[in-house]
Design an enzyme around this catalytic site. Structure first.
Site, PDB file in Angstrom:
ATOM      1  N   CYS A  24       0.802  -1.243   0.000  1.00 59.06           N
ATOM      2  CA  CYS A  24       0.000   0.000   0.000  1.00 59.06           C
ATOM      3  C   CYS A  24       0.829   1.285   0.000  1.00 59.06           C
ATOM      4  CB  CYS A  24      -0.945   0.006   1.195  1.00 59.06           C
ATOM      5  SG  CYS A  24      -2.292  -1.168   0.978  1.00 59.06           S
TER       6      CYS A  24
ATOM      7  N   LYS B 190       2.796   2.372  -3.332  1.00 60.03           N
ATOM      8  CA  LYS B 190       1.950   2.692  -4.489  1.00 60.03           C
ATOM      9  C   LYS B 190       1.003   3.866  -4.193  1.00 60.03           C
ATOM     10  CE  LYS B 190      -2.080  -0.352  -3.978  1.00 60.03           C
ATOM     11  NZ  LYS B 190      -3.079   0.690  -3.823  1.00 60.03           N
TER      12      LYS B 190
HETATM   13  N1  LIG Z   1      -3.842  -5.028   1.337  1.00 62.88           N
HETATM   14  C1  LIG Z   1      -4.081  -4.037   2.191  1.00 62.88           C
HETATM   15  O1  LIG Z   1      -3.580  -4.005   3.318  1.00 62.88           O
HETATM   16  C2  LIG Z   1      -4.999  -2.911   1.802  1.00 62.88           C
HETATM   17  C3  LIG Z   1      -5.454  -2.017   2.780  1.00 62.88           C
HETATM   18  C4  LIG Z   1      -6.302  -0.989   2.411  1.00 62.88           C
HETATM   19  C5  LIG Z   1      -6.670  -0.830   1.082  1.00 62.88           C
HETATM   20  N2  LIG Z   1      -6.203  -1.696   0.151  1.00 62.88           N
HETATM   21  C6  LIG Z   1      -6.652  -1.539  -1.246  1.00 62.88           C
HETATM   22  O2  LIG Z   1      -7.647  -2.509  -1.518  1.00 62.88           O
HETATM   23  C7  LIG Z   1      -7.548  -2.971  -2.872  1.00 62.88           C
HETATM   24  C8  LIG Z   1      -7.373  -4.464  -2.895  1.00 62.88           C
HETATM   25  O3  LIG Z   1      -6.128  -4.772  -2.286  1.00 62.88           O
HETATM   26  P1  LIG Z   1      -5.732  -6.265  -1.886  1.00 62.88           P
HETATM   27  O4  LIG Z   1      -4.452  -6.197  -1.172  1.00 62.88           O
HETATM   28  O5  LIG Z   1      -6.908  -6.927  -1.233  1.00 62.88           O
HETATM   29  O6  LIG Z   1      -5.519  -6.900  -3.359  1.00 62.88           O
HETATM   30  P2  LIG Z   1      -5.234  -8.402  -3.753  1.00 62.88           P
HETATM   31  O7  LIG Z   1      -4.353  -8.360  -4.927  1.00 62.88           O
HETATM   32  O8  LIG Z   1      -4.825  -9.192  -2.546  1.00 62.88           O
HETATM   33  O9  LIG Z   1      -6.671  -8.956  -4.205  1.00 62.88           O
HETATM   34  C9  LIG Z   1      -7.323  -8.575  -5.367  1.00 62.88           C
HETATM   35  C10 LIG Z   1      -8.240  -9.720  -5.787  1.00 62.88           C
HETATM   36  O10 LIG Z   1      -9.047  -9.284  -6.883  1.00 62.88           O
HETATM   37  C11 LIG Z   1      -9.196 -10.359  -7.792  1.00 62.88           C
HETATM   38  N3  LIG Z   1      -9.582  -9.824  -9.096  1.00 62.88           N
HETATM   39  C12 LIG Z   1      -8.840  -9.100  -9.982  1.00 62.88           C
HETATM   40  N4  LIG Z   1      -9.591  -8.796 -11.064  1.00 62.88           N
HETATM   41  C13 LIG Z   1     -10.814  -9.308 -10.851  1.00 62.88           C
HETATM   42  C14 LIG Z   1     -12.022  -9.330 -11.615  1.00 62.88           C
HETATM   43  N5  LIG Z   1     -12.103  -8.731 -12.810  1.00 62.88           N
HETATM   44  N6  LIG Z   1     -13.094  -9.949 -11.105  1.00 62.88           N
HETATM   45  C15 LIG Z   1     -13.031 -10.555  -9.890  1.00 62.88           C
HETATM   46  N7  LIG Z   1     -11.915 -10.582  -9.121  1.00 62.88           N
HETATM   47  C16 LIG Z   1     -10.819  -9.967  -9.609  1.00 62.88           C
HETATM   48  C17 LIG Z   1      -7.834 -11.042  -7.766  1.00 62.88           C
HETATM   49  O11 LIG Z   1      -7.911 -12.373  -8.249  1.00 62.88           O
HETATM   50  C18 LIG Z   1      -7.492 -10.967  -6.274  1.00 62.88           C
HETATM   51  O12 LIG Z   1      -7.977 -12.088  -5.586  1.00 62.88           O
HETATM   52  C19 LIG Z   1      -6.379  -2.188  -3.487  1.00 62.88           C
HETATM   53  O13 LIG Z   1      -6.887  -1.060  -4.139  1.00 62.88           O
HETATM   54  C20 LIG Z   1      -5.569  -1.773  -2.277  1.00 62.88           C
HETATM   55  O14 LIG Z   1      -4.826  -0.607  -2.503  1.00 62.88           O
HETATM   56  C21 LIG Z   1      -5.386  -2.739   0.474  1.00 62.88           C
END
Ligand SMILES: NC(=O)c1ccc[n+]([C@@H]2O[C@H](COP(=O)([O-])OP(=O)(O)OC[C@H]3O[C@@H](n4cnc5c(N)ncnc54)[C@H](O)[C@@H]3O)[C@@H](O)[C@H]2O)c1
Length: 394
Positions: A291, A294
């Site tokens: 996070c 990026k």
């Molecule tokens: N990881 C963190 O700690 C955190 C905290 C706050 C906010 N965020 C934000 O939340 C968002 C998600 O982060 P994350 O870490 O959970 O990501 P991640 O990469 O762990 O998970 C994303 C998921 O989306 C799925 N995906 C992608 N395209 C898809 C589609 N077209 N249809 C269905 N599923 C699809 C992928 O297979 C994957 O399982 C990002 O924008 C991130 O910046 C993350």
């Protein structure tokens, strides 16, 4: 309430499982069939303390399902969460193609009635209106394929559908994501639709009232209701502030090294000032993870689009990059020649209790040590247990 969460990563799966645990009926959609298969069998594809138990309980109670069929999820949910990844592009801008694909897919499968589409992913400021347009494009595509020649808004009326977009940024920390979801410092809701905000407030009521929180006697969780852009900005500003705070203490640590002061004592001394606070004052090899890097670069990039030079954020990034080099410099000072030396690296993920290796500082250290001819022997308690799901460089 009937909820669909699209994207089952750290944010989507935890959100879906916790909402199901708190009484809602949730369908989680992911386009990764392997992940869906694993989740259907009751296993979590990610390591997050307490998550498997919550998933299993909610699934057994019939409130949590998994599918790769977006149409099924969209049809089920009155509230549709977009929780897919938004990684950084080489330019530093945010890669929103996964959000776009999901928004278009929602439009393609939208059925009669009112739905709230929630941006849970961290998306650039202005994405709320953009998501609305993409959803309308999705509906338009469908109509074009069928009867031809109608705009998205007209097509929406034709199928008797209505929707609003809400920005609901996520603040959970990997390694305590379930805890954070039930014990948030605040919930942020951005939208210009009162109806959508009211539905979101109903959805979060059990969490706001701390029904599943650690301390039920605490006052309700504050809910910040604002416009879309401010909600989107809150997420970037929060992460940029925390990253800057870490860079600040690292800068102080480097000066401490020069003058013979102890940064841990300095951090304690300043952290006790309630205006500063003791968190995020551990000096080290700098911030990393999926996070901070990026999100800070996306905010810098957004400011650039408006011809604004982010002096402070640029400095936070520069200090962070230099910090990794300092670790290697110190090794060189001690060992003189690194070529042929074996260096043990203990702890590979960007923090304890997670299996997420994205943008972990250890990866940069490994590359640099390899470049200098050292052999790296690496160990991480979680990665070693769970296998290298995210892939580790040779
Ligand atoms: N990881 C963190 O700690 C955190 C905290 C706050 C906010 N965020 C934000 O939340 C968002 C998600 O982060 P994350 O870490 O959970 O990501 P991640 O990469 O762990 O998970 C994303 C998921 O989306 C799925 N995906 C992608 N395209 C898809 C589609 N077209 N249809 C269905 N599923 C699809 C992928 O297979 C994957 O399982 C990002 O924008 C991130 O910046 C993350």
């Amino acid at each position: 309430m009937k909820v669909c969460v699209i994207g089952t990563g750290y944010v989507g799966l935890v959100t879906g499982a916790c909402l199901a645990h708190s009484g809602h009926h949730v369908i989680c959609v992911d386009n990764n069939e392997e992940k869906v298969k694993l989740m259907k069998s009751g296993q979590s594809p990610i390591y997050e303390p307490g998550l498997s138990e919550i998933m299993q309980g909610a699934s057994q109670a019939g409130r949590l399902e998994f599918t790769s069929d977006l149409a099924m999820g969209v049809d089920h949910g009155d509230i549709l969460f977009i929780a897919v990844g938004t990684p950084a592009l080489p330019s530093g801008d945010s890669d929103t193609r996964y959000v776009e694909a999901v928004a278009r897919g929602i439009g393609k499968h939208l059925t009669e009635g009112y739905k709230v589409i929630v941006n849970k992913s961290t998306v650039p400021i202005g994405s709320g209106d953009w998501v609305r347009r993409i959803v309308l494009d999705g509906i338009e595509d469908r109509q074009k394929a069928g009867e031809g020649g109608v705009s998205g808004e007209e097509a929406l009326k034709k199928i008797n559908a209505e929707f609003d977009v809400v920005s609901n940024p996520e603040f959970l920390r990997e390694c305590s994501a379930v805890y954070d979801t039930f014990n948030p410092d605040r919930i942020v809701l951005g939208s210009n639709s009162e109806k959508a905000i009211a539905m979101m407030q109903e959805l979060y009521l059990p969490i706001v009232e701390r029904k599943f929180g650690e301390d039920r006697s605490l006052p309700p969780v504050p809910v910040v209701v604002t416009d879309l852009s401010s909600a989107e900005m809150i997420k970037y500003a929060a992460n940029a502030f925390l990253a800057t705070k870490i860079s600040f203490i690292n800068e102080v640590a480097n000066i401490c090294d020069k003058v013979g002061a102890d940064v841990t004592q300095v951090a304690k001394g300043i952290g006790l000032d309630s205006r500063i606070g003791k968190k995020f004052l551990q000096a080290g090899i700098g911030w990393g993870g999926s996070c901070f890097p990026k999100d800070v670069s996306a905010l810098i990039h957004t400011a650039k689009d408006y011809n604004y030079e982010t002096e402070l954020l640029n400095a936070a990034v520069n200090v962070n990059q230099r910090q990794r080099a300092i670790a290697v410099d110190k090794l060189q000072q001690e060992l003189k020649i690194l070529k042929g030396k074996v260096v043990g690296l203990l702890g590979l993920t960007f923090k304890p209790d997670t299996d997420d290796l994205r943008d972990a500082p250890s990866l940069i250290l490994m590359d640099e040590l390899n470049r200098l001819g050292a052999k790296v022997k690496a160990y991480d308690p979680i990665i070693s247990q769970t296998g290298m799901r995210h892939g580790l460089p040779g």
